[in-house]
Design a protein around this motif. Structure first.
Motif, PDB file in Angstrom:
ATOM      1  N   GLY B  20       0.829  -1.202   0.000  1.00 20.27           N
ATOM      2  CA  GLY B  20       0.000   0.000   0.000  1.00 20.27           C
ATOM      3  C   GLY B  20       0.863   1.251   0.000  1.00 20.27           C
ATOM      4  O   GLY B  20       2.085   1.192  -0.112  1.00 20.27           O
ATOM      5  N   GLU B  21       0.203   2.390   0.173  1.00 25.21           N
ATOM      6  CA  GLU B  21       0.937   3.651   0.094  1.00 25.21           C
ATOM      7  C   GLU B  21       1.809   3.873   1.332  1.00 25.21           C
ATOM      8  O   GLU B  21       2.927   4.373   1.231  1.00 25.21           O
ATOM      9  N   ALA B  22       1.291   3.523   2.492  1.00 22.80           N
ATOM     10  CA  ALA B  22       2.044   3.791   3.715  1.00 22.80           C
ATOM     11  C   ALA B  22       1.601   2.852   4.829  1.00 22.80           C
ATOM     12  O   ALA B  22       0.494   2.320   4.816  1.00 22.80           O
ATOM     13  N   MET B  23       2.489   2.651   5.769  1.00 20.05           N
ATOM     14  CA  MET B  23       2.187   1.983   7.021  1.00 20.05           C
ATOM     15  C   MET B  23       2.034   3.081   8.065  1.00 20.05           C
ATOM     16  O   MET B  23       2.596   4.178   7.906  1.00 20.05           O
ATOM     17  N   ALA B  90       7.477  -1.166  -3.551  1.00 21.22           N
ATOM     18  CA  ALA B  90       6.492  -2.224  -3.734  1.00 21.22           C
ATOM     19  C   ALA B  90       6.425  -2.613  -5.202  1.00 21.22           C
ATOM     20  O   ALA B  90       6.293  -1.756  -6.074  1.00 21.22           O
ATOM     21  N   ARG B  91       6.556  -3.907  -5.474  1.00 27.58           N
ATOM     22  CA  ARG B  91       6.409  -4.387  -6.859  1.00 27.58           C
ATOM     23  C   ARG B  91       5.413  -5.536  -6.843  1.00 27.58           C
ATOM     24  O   ARG B  91       5.769  -6.677  -6.558  1.00 27.58           O
ATOM     25  N   SER B  92       4.174  -5.208  -7.140  1.00 31.58           N
ATOM     26  CA  SER B  92       3.101  -6.187  -6.923  1.00 31.58           C
ATOM     27  C   SER B  92       2.996  -7.224  -8.044  1.00 31.58           C
ATOM     28  O   SER B  92       2.408  -8.280  -7.862  1.00 31.58           O
ATOM     29  N   GLY B  93       3.567  -6.918  -9.189  1.00 31.66           N
ATOM     30  CA  GLY B  93       3.359  -7.747 -10.371  1.00 31.66           C
ATOM     31  C   GLY B  93       3.570  -9.236 -10.132  1.00 31.66           C
ATOM     32  O   GLY B  93       2.774 -10.064 -10.588  1.00 31.66           O
ATOM     33  N   LYS B  94       4.565  -9.556  -9.358  1.00 30.78           N
ATOM     34  CA  LYS B  94       4.895 -10.973  -9.191  1.00 30.78           C
ATOM     35  C   LYS B  94       3.850 -11.750  -8.398  1.00 30.78           C
ATOM     36  O   LYS B  94       3.929 -12.972  -8.286  1.00 30.78           O
ATOM     37  N   TYR B  95       2.896 -11.046  -7.825  1.00 28.97           N
ATOM     38  CA  TYR B  95       1.874 -11.728  -7.026  1.00 28.97           C
ATOM     39  C   TYR B  95       0.625 -12.076  -7.822  1.00 28.97           C
ATOM     40  O   TYR B  95      -0.280 -12.706  -7.316  1.00 28.97           O
ATOM     41  N   GLU B  96       0.619 -11.642  -9.102  1.00 24.94           N
ATOM     42  CA  GLU B  96      -0.593 -11.862  -9.897  1.00 24.94           C
ATOM     43  C   GLU B  96      -0.994 -13.330 -10.022  1.00 24.94           C
ATOM     44  O   GLU B  96      -2.185 -13.641  -9.973  1.00 24.94           O
ATOM     45  N   PRO B  97      -0.045 -14.238 -10.153  1.00 23.86           N
ATOM     46  CA  PRO B  97      -0.479 -15.651 -10.265  1.00 23.86           C
ATOM     47  C   PRO B  97      -1.260 -16.137  -9.056  1.00 23.86           C
ATOM     48  O   PRO B  97      -1.957 -17.151  -9.131  1.00 23.86           O
ATOM     49  N   PHE B  98      -1.132 -15.402  -7.932  1.00 24.31           N
ATOM     50  CA  PHE B  98      -1.722 -15.916  -6.694  1.00 24.31           C
ATOM     51  C   PHE B  98      -3.024 -15.209  -6.297  1.00 24.31           C
ATOM     52  O   PHE B  98      -3.542 -15.435  -5.224  1.00 24.31           O
ATOM     53  N   ILE B  99      -3.508 -14.338  -7.183  1.00 23.06           N
ATOM     54  CA  ILE B  99      -4.709 -13.586  -6.802  1.00 23.06           C
ATOM     55  C   ILE B  99      -5.850 -14.537  -6.455  1.00 23.06           C
ATOM     56  O   ILE B  99      -6.513 -14.377  -5.437  1.00 23.06           O
ATOM     57  N   THR B 117     -12.420 -10.732  -0.416  1.00 24.92           N
ATOM     58  CA  THR B 117     -11.466  -9.950  -1.187  1.00 24.92           C
ATOM     59  C   THR B 117     -10.194  -9.859  -0.373  1.00 24.92           C
ATOM     60  O   THR B 117     -10.156 -10.319   0.754  1.00 24.92           O
ATOM     61  N   ARG B 118      -9.159  -9.316  -0.947  1.00 23.80           N
ATOM     62  CA  ARG B 118      -7.977  -8.983  -0.148  1.00 23.80           C
ATOM     63  C   ARG B 118      -7.051  -8.106  -0.971  1.00 23.80           C
ATOM     64  O   ARG B 118      -7.121  -8.091  -2.199  1.00 23.80           O
ATOM     65  N   ASN B 119      -6.185  -7.391  -0.275  1.00 23.27           N
ATOM     66  CA  ASN B 119      -5.102  -6.678  -0.940  1.00 23.27           C
ATOM     67  C   ASN B 119      -4.033  -7.722  -1.199  1.00 23.27           C
ATOM     68  O   ASN B 119      -3.387  -8.210  -0.271  1.00 23.27           O
ATOM     69  N   TRP B 120      -3.852  -8.087  -2.470  1.00 22.01           N
ATOM     70  CA  TRP B 120      -3.017  -9.257  -2.752  1.00 22.01           C
ATOM     71  C   TRP B 120      -1.541  -8.919  -2.954  1.00 22.01           C
ATOM     72  O   TRP B 120      -0.696  -9.814  -2.947  1.00 22.01           O
ATOM     73  N   GLY B 121      -1.198  -7.663  -3.160  1.00 24.78           N
ATOM     74  CA  GLY B 121       0.196  -7.316  -3.442  1.00 24.78           C
ATOM     75  C   GLY B 121       1.103  -7.550  -2.236  1.00 24.78           C
ATOM     76  O   GLY B 121       0.918  -6.907  -1.209  1.00 24.78           O
ATOM     77  N   GLY B 122       2.033  -8.465  -2.357  1.00 27.08           N
ATOM     78  CA  GLY B 122       2.998  -8.675  -1.271  1.00 27.08           C
ATOM     79  C   GLY B 122       2.381  -9.228  -0.004  1.00 27.08           C
ATOM     80  O   GLY B 122       2.958  -9.141   1.068  1.00 27.08           O
ATOM     81  N   GLY B 123       1.185  -9.775  -0.127  1.00 26.59           N
ATOM     82  CA  GLY B 123       0.533 -10.339   1.049  1.00 26.59           C
ATOM     83  C   GLY B 123      -0.389  -9.337   1.720  1.00 26.59           C
ATOM     84  O   GLY B 123      -1.130  -9.677   2.637  1.00 26.59           O
ATOM     85  N   GLY B 124      -0.343  -8.087   1.265  1.00 21.30           N
ATOM     86  CA  GLY B 124      -1.278  -7.077   1.772  1.00 21.30           C
ATOM     87  C   GLY B 124      -1.186  -6.926   3.270  1.00 21.30           C
ATOM     88  O   GLY B 124      -0.119  -6.745   3.839  1.00 21.30           O
ATOM     89  N   ARG B 125      -2.322  -6.995   3.923  1.00 21.52           N
ATOM     90  CA  ARG B 125      -2.387  -6.802   5.365  1.00 21.52           C
ATOM     91  C   ARG B 125      -1.779  -7.979   6.128  1.00 21.52           C
ATOM     92  O   ARG B 125      -1.387  -7.836   7.275  1.00 21.52           O
ATOM     93  N   SER B 126      -1.749  -9.149   5.478  1.00 22.29           N
ATOM     94  CA  SER B 126      -1.257 -10.328   6.190  1.00 22.29           C
ATOM     95  C   SER B 126       0.268 -10.398   6.190  1.00 22.29           C
ATOM     96  O   SER B 126       0.854 -11.265   6.830  1.00 22.29           O
ATOM     97  N   SER B 127       0.898  -9.494   5.478  1.00 21.43           N
ATOM     98  CA  SER B 127       2.365  -9.510   5.389  1.00 21.43           C
ATOM     99  C   SER B 127       3.002  -9.115   6.718  1.00 21.43           C
ATOM    100  O   SER B 127       2.500  -8.254   7.438  1.00 21.43           O
ATOM    101  N   ALA B 128       4.153  -9.719   6.995  1.00 17.64           N
ATOM    102  CA  ALA B 128       4.895  -9.348   8.201  1.00 17.64           C
ATOM    103  C   ALA B 128       5.421  -7.919   8.104  1.00 17.64           C
ATOM    104  O   ALA B 128       5.920  -7.376   9.088  1.00 17.64           O
ATOM    105  N   ARG B 129       5.297  -7.313   6.942  1.00 21.23           N
ATOM    106  CA  ARG B 129       5.679  -5.907   6.825  1.00 21.23           C
ATOM    107  C   ARG B 129       4.952  -5.064   7.872  1.00 21.23           C
ATOM    108  O   ARG B 129       5.430  -4.039   8.327  1.00 21.23           O
TER     109      ARG B 129
END
Lengths: 383, 383, 383, 383
Positions: B20-23, B90-99, B117-129
């Motif tokens: 996303g844009e910011a944490m 953030a480079r979300s492209g590589k997550y497209e196969p997993f949408i 639904t979910r924010n799928w880029g980089g794991g979205g909210r579920s990411s350890a980020r």
């Protein structure tokens, strides 16, 4: 903040000390329309109660529960359920040596240090007797969960160095009450029993652990991050008296597993939804239920009140002294801890069922938010 | 209930997705008068940030924190502290196969099942980020604790089957940042590093565990029962992404100890107060601190995002497929998890310090409830 | 506990000071699947923003909201929504005389007394500027409520001794934005405007009140006792800056009504359900909604920051002095308070909708607890 | 969320229905070391109890409170205080006509609509009988406050159109219990009494209001924004059964005051601290206490249960019918409401005292965080 409340939408608020007049709890947030009687609660209380076998304390408490509110014509009304359980067999005299000289590793010292005082008879508020409230509330939670197809069970899987082999959920449902140790595997139960008796005779006690499992938990229960199913289970289980470890899924073993080995591939279930091939993840992914069984383990240390002589420090006299804890105590905790662990599992799950809207918070029989004047169990004409 | 809030009097409320844009997070309940700058927070963020070594993800995030509110003239004002950390790489492209085809054992499926639904880029909210927020808030908690003489530290004590020997708290304070693995014991750190690289080269990942310890925790912190120090630590630590076990004191080993062996006798300390001879109880008795160090361990499973080919099930197409997770991922979690575990420990302890009245909830420099117009760091004349 | 969080399932957590860098809030508990853009929020912010007319402060704040998280492809994801609003026109210089010499009846003194410090520019955290966060969050609540058929509106019904006649809800919906005073009744609005300008010219300010109403609230919303709809509305409205009274239904007039007069008889509605003949009860009976409109009134005292000379006491110098508050201030609060009152009404109602299970806490488009892999607005292929 | 819990650090959790077996509540968060007996609580219960005069219901309830836990040797222990009050004079028969035909403006219909059922005897959970729990808990709060120099009192200042003149706090302390109406001003009390009897004879009821005041509240109590003293008082007072308005300070009159008139200039008190010249602000500025008395008013509508014939709609038979409510009911609420309002004021203030650290949450006799083994009222040797 006072430590006597558990849950967010399904809340349990407890009171009572080991040798006080009564134990009690108030259940807030139980939907209306659940058929509920004292017998429903008593069954689990009897599994937890003292004096049920040779390897439990000999204190004689019937633990009869009395429902004071929240029920009309045999059904819950959606308003608070007040429960009271009288204490009947309290003998505080044997605790006098410990009023100002704390028992080793018990809560005597820390309670006194925090509060400047404490109810010292039988451990007072710090006694595991307090879990009678948890089991009572948990029995109601279980009834709600059963309606939704969620089943759960625990059994004793380790005492000292005696470990039970893996057992199936069906075996747990069928056999966990067949012996005093509450271990599903009969041969292991015998070994455990022997080991416990050995320590009991020595005036010592021994630790152990409890395995728990829940099936039928719907996909999507839980929440991200701080309120994940694993975090809330962690709080619930670490609150169980004497707990020193909580594990779910692979638990501590996960440290040695690689990603490839632990990861569970996806396949489709019969309805065409993704489902994991295995369940090394313990039923929780990203803090949210995957639909697979949720399982884990809780370690309980050995009871601290033992008849063996131990050194204590009397802060009133300033003297060290050797004392034996004479009261009536369990030589091991897991056998009576089984219904306690089940209760905490049930309370955690039912709370998430309400939080997810899967259970109508107002009344069990309807879709959330429905308004239906036809349904009135409080109406005598309907009976 | 949404999982983004931790704490009762010292509350952290977070937002943000991996791509996303910011944490960001808001800290509520930090007393006024604490000297605080972005640098204080940045130090811990740098320990957690990606790209710090060969065994962390190569994502390039400076993780610069910006304080938006709650500070006047370099001191906290007692009002909410708003923190924002921009996401830059953030480079979300590589997550497209997993949408619609979930990664094995990640939160992809469960988030989608819960929310539709979910924010799928980089794991979205579920990411350890997301733990960048925790570490930021934890840095403030640590500063408050340090004023009260409470110190805490964590290090990596196991990776795969490589375990570190016991180390002292002093060694932890001194050496834990000396290698990329964040293991205090140098030889073990080398072994761990080699093991991690091995799995990394295979396109696999590996689990491990983190040991934590807090010293200087005053006697009497915590609460009975559901809010015991151990229960609240249990929630805090089980919320750490990828955690499968939480232990304190003897942890799972307690199952095999007898009461006599585990119980810690009492003696007197120099001031004539009872103090335990040993610390097998892990600093907590009856849910309340005994004054001894609080220590324990957290197990983190192997990262689920691995470049090895795994099977997933695409719910859109109804097809099974083999996929490799190509993004930039850590081959092991504990090294970057160390500041996260420290943060959760700090947040838990500072909350109890406030709950016990040991920290003045209004302002750090005074006794609770004092009212003193002389002290005004917001007054430029005072500078 | 820090005062910056509102709501139980739909939670708003705010930060920011009047002259700080930015205002912001995090919304937790908004279900997934709600279409949401910055424009949706901006519309209400524009109704609250300063400088919109001659009778508001001339501070120039565009109040542009930026959504930092919680949205994917234009829909909410069920995870926290982070909002930030930059402060752009802060000029703190004029507040210097008041750093240690509090403005009469403002929060200057009490904040300093509590925290030993404060952000003094423009009132800091105590400024009504903080309500920009409330209005932003309220806009999201309104969107959720509208989906469920709940509509709400407020207007200014009194300024000084000028009172508006009763108006219908339809008139409120249609006319409340037609004049700067935000009074639905045009002639009264003119009178109010004249009165405000009169006080403004004198360097004084004046009080007033806001009438609010919600229609379409389903029967059975609310809870018994401490969490009744009226109690929670009471907290919500009394939190509005400058509020000195909250009334619902007959309000203070109820003191003079007899039971017979105030009681509303029952009849049947078209569907055969009981419905009250009148609505003197204000839409709430026993703390729970009756299905009738919920209406009430909030009194706001006159702004305390006035250009007239007033006496203050400087605690640094120990001297009394006469000061005029020179900054840019509103001569009256209700016109800009209208969207704030609406926001608090919306936040309270949406929270109860979630608590009652009427809104699926996970996703708006489905029945609670449903699990449906077909619906994925996050899937670009679906667009 | 279930409406039966009040408070954040000083929490009251209640259960019980009007005609159930017992009422009860659990007080969590009361510090240790407070001398407390059943008599302390009974005094306030007697002021609230039914049957105390001709203008109250004739139901005969002794309302004897029994303390079940949390007390040792006459002092609180810091652990939960469980209270139970038996119901002794319940006669449900007269409520049968209303099981499916709701009383006008009572909670009968809304409870049934929400829960699909209700305890119908005597109003069940919706009955004001439940406030017996509030008054019991409030009595403990008052004792804590008194130790800190906080005094509070309420009296009836309006019944119907009869209003009492302003009275001093000293008069309230001295005279408020001298007549059945609980109005401090004797002539007005006589008028009120006459008016009430008039309505009572007609089979009708009448509304009124209660004035409350607290003195000795320390400067700096409260919190910004949503948790301001006024917001939390708003919730507390609007929870009082039959309340339709809450005012503090000038209340609704503030609408007509200018800023210059309402603002209170500052001067210095004897200790050289700023203090307001007057108290038009009602003791609260920016949501935080100014040190001046906190005062306000609560409006209670007329009791809805009246012997006059009213129309109701039976949802079971589908018929409209005329019914008289025959039970034993109060013709007016404020006289018995006085201790209820005091209780809610006390509970709100004590909570803020704990939140501000002014009261040691662990034990009343020491500075927060102090640890002192000398003080042990639980030690019989100390007695």
């Amino acid at each position: 903040m006072n430590g006597n409340r558990f849950g967010r939408l399904f809340q349990v608020t407890t009171f009572g000390e080991s040798h006080g007049e009564a134990m009690g709890c108030t259940i807030s947030g139980c939907p209306a329309g659940l058929e509920l009687s004292e017998e429903d609660i008593q069954a689990d209380l009897d599994r937890r109660k003292p004096g049920q076998s040779m390897i439990t304390t000999s204190r004689g408490e019937p633990d009869d529960v009395s429902i004071k509110s929240g029920i009309q014509d045999g059904y819950t009304t959606g308003t608070p359920i007040g429960l009271v359980i009288q204490n009947k067999d309290a003998r505080s005299g044997k605790y006098e040596p410990f009023i100002t000289a704390p028992r080793p590793s018990h809560g005597d010292f820390t309670y006194s240090a925090k509060f400047g005082t404490r109810n010292w008879g039988g451990g007072g508020r710090s006694s595991a007797r307090e879990t009678v409230n948890w089991v009572a509330a948990g029995a109601i939670a279980k009834k709600l969960l059963a309606r939704e197809g969620v089943e759960l069970k625990a059994h004793v899987n380790q005492i000292g160095d005696v470990e039970a082999p893996e057992v199936s959920f069906e075996e747990m449902l069928e056999h966990s009450e067949e012996n005093d140790v509450r271990c599903v595997h009969p041969e292991t139960a015998d070994e455990m029993q022997a080991l416990i008796e050995e320590y009991q005779e020595e005036g010592d006690s021994i630790g152990g652990s409890i395995y728990f499992e829940a099936q039928g938990v719907p996909v999507g229960l839980g929440a991200p991050r701080f309120d994940s199913l694993s975090a809330r289970l962690g709080q619930a289980m670490m609150a169980v008296p004497a707990t020193t470890a909580f594990e779910f899924g692979l638990g501590t073993e996960a440290a040695e597993w690689t990603g490839k080995d632990r990861n569970d591939d996806w396949e489709f279930d019969e309805e065409g939804n993704p489902t994991p091939v295995e369940n090394d993840h313990g039923g929780i992914q990203g803090g949210i239920s995957s639909g697979e069984p949720i399982y884990g383990e809780v370690t309980l240390h050995a009871p601290t009140s033992i008849p063996k002589s131990q050194q204590t420090a009397d802060w009133e006299t300033g003297e060290l002294k050797e004392e034996k804890v004479i009261g009536r105590h369990d030589p091991v905790l897991p056998p009576r801890g089984v219904p306690v662990v089940e209760a905490m599992l049930a309370l955690t799950l039912v709370d998430f069922m309400l939080l997810s809207g899967r259970l109508n918070p107002d009344r069990v029989d309807d879709q959330p938010g429905e308004y239906d004047t036809d349904y009135h169990p409080s109406n005598p004409q309907n009976e």
